[in-house]
Design an enzyme around this catalytic site. Sequence first.
Site, PDB file in Angstrom:
ATOM      1  CD  GLU A 121      -3.112  -1.091   2.107  1.00 25.70           C
ATOM      2  OE1 GLU A 121      -2.988  -0.325   3.087  1.00 25.70           O
ATOM      3  OE2 GLU A 121      -4.119  -1.800   1.916  1.00 25.70           O
ATOM      4  CD  GLU A 230      -2.993  -6.147   4.071  1.00 23.38           C
ATOM      5  OE1 GLU A 230      -3.890  -5.393   4.527  1.00 23.38           O
ATOM      6  OE2 GLU A 230      -1.786  -5.878   4.158  1.00 23.38           O
TER       7      GLU A 230
END
Length: 310
Positions: A121, A230
């Site tokens: 991220e 995720e």
Amino acid sequence: MKFTTTVLTSLAFLIAKSNAEASLGFDLGVQATDGSCKTAEDYKSDLDTISSQASTVKVYSVSSCNTLQILGPVAEDKGFTIALGIWPTPDSTFSSEKEALTSYLPNISKKTIQAFLVGSEALYRNDMSASQLASDISEIKQLLSGIKDKNGDSYGDVPVGTVDSWNVLVDGANADVIKTADVIYANAFSYWQGQTMNNASFSFFDDIMQALQTIQTTKGSSDIDFWIGETGWPTEGDNFESATPSTSNAEQFWKEAICAMRGWGVNTYVFEAFDESWKPDSSGSSSERHWGVWNADRSQKYDLTCDFSS
């Protein structure tokens, strides 16, 4: 949620490739309950527990807590594969990551490594630009081409990619990263979108399919290496908008979202394997410590059975 013809075609392709339910893996923390770095014995117990459900784990850094040095041999001995995160910022950390790869990859077999993932991220947090991340992915590819495993085989053909939030991946400004990466892992959390359980699985499917469609369009091919990096649901903590943490909600999300996504042929990493009780509250939410499928003592929280017969 509305599936377009392109998305349904993408799903059909994934199902054809999988020939069965898709793979399951777990994101694995590298710190013990007191915040200290895990030992080899800790990892052995972790993988023994996870082995009832999966044989692959994903970590976020190779140098932090000497993760690659310690976990690599344990994973190989246990027959696990690892998706190795490589933290690209700041430059000093990126240098440490590259040093760890050079030092410890030669001690294990390359069959232990599922993929190398530069950044987690990093685009979502604005830690770096798309061109910078693409450059770092290329740099790791070049580095790996010069590293051999303990059997003399080159790591140069192990896929190198990145992990980022689904909404960042659908942003056309980040196309350079998708084009450069061999593999893309997309993160999606209905909880952090404040969804009720009535809409959580629909939201999850929609997010992932948007990411998949964008990646395939950018790559110009449906033959890509794609994983969910995720997803999950916390069992305790504060509500986030309309999303409520609870064991029953986590189990419902497992059944209706994670099992269903795997049934559609999409490989999935779940965040996360074990509760991390050392974590502080984040963004005003006490849920950060309670995302584990297993408690910190490795006891299972809820039923993990998936029914792929329908």
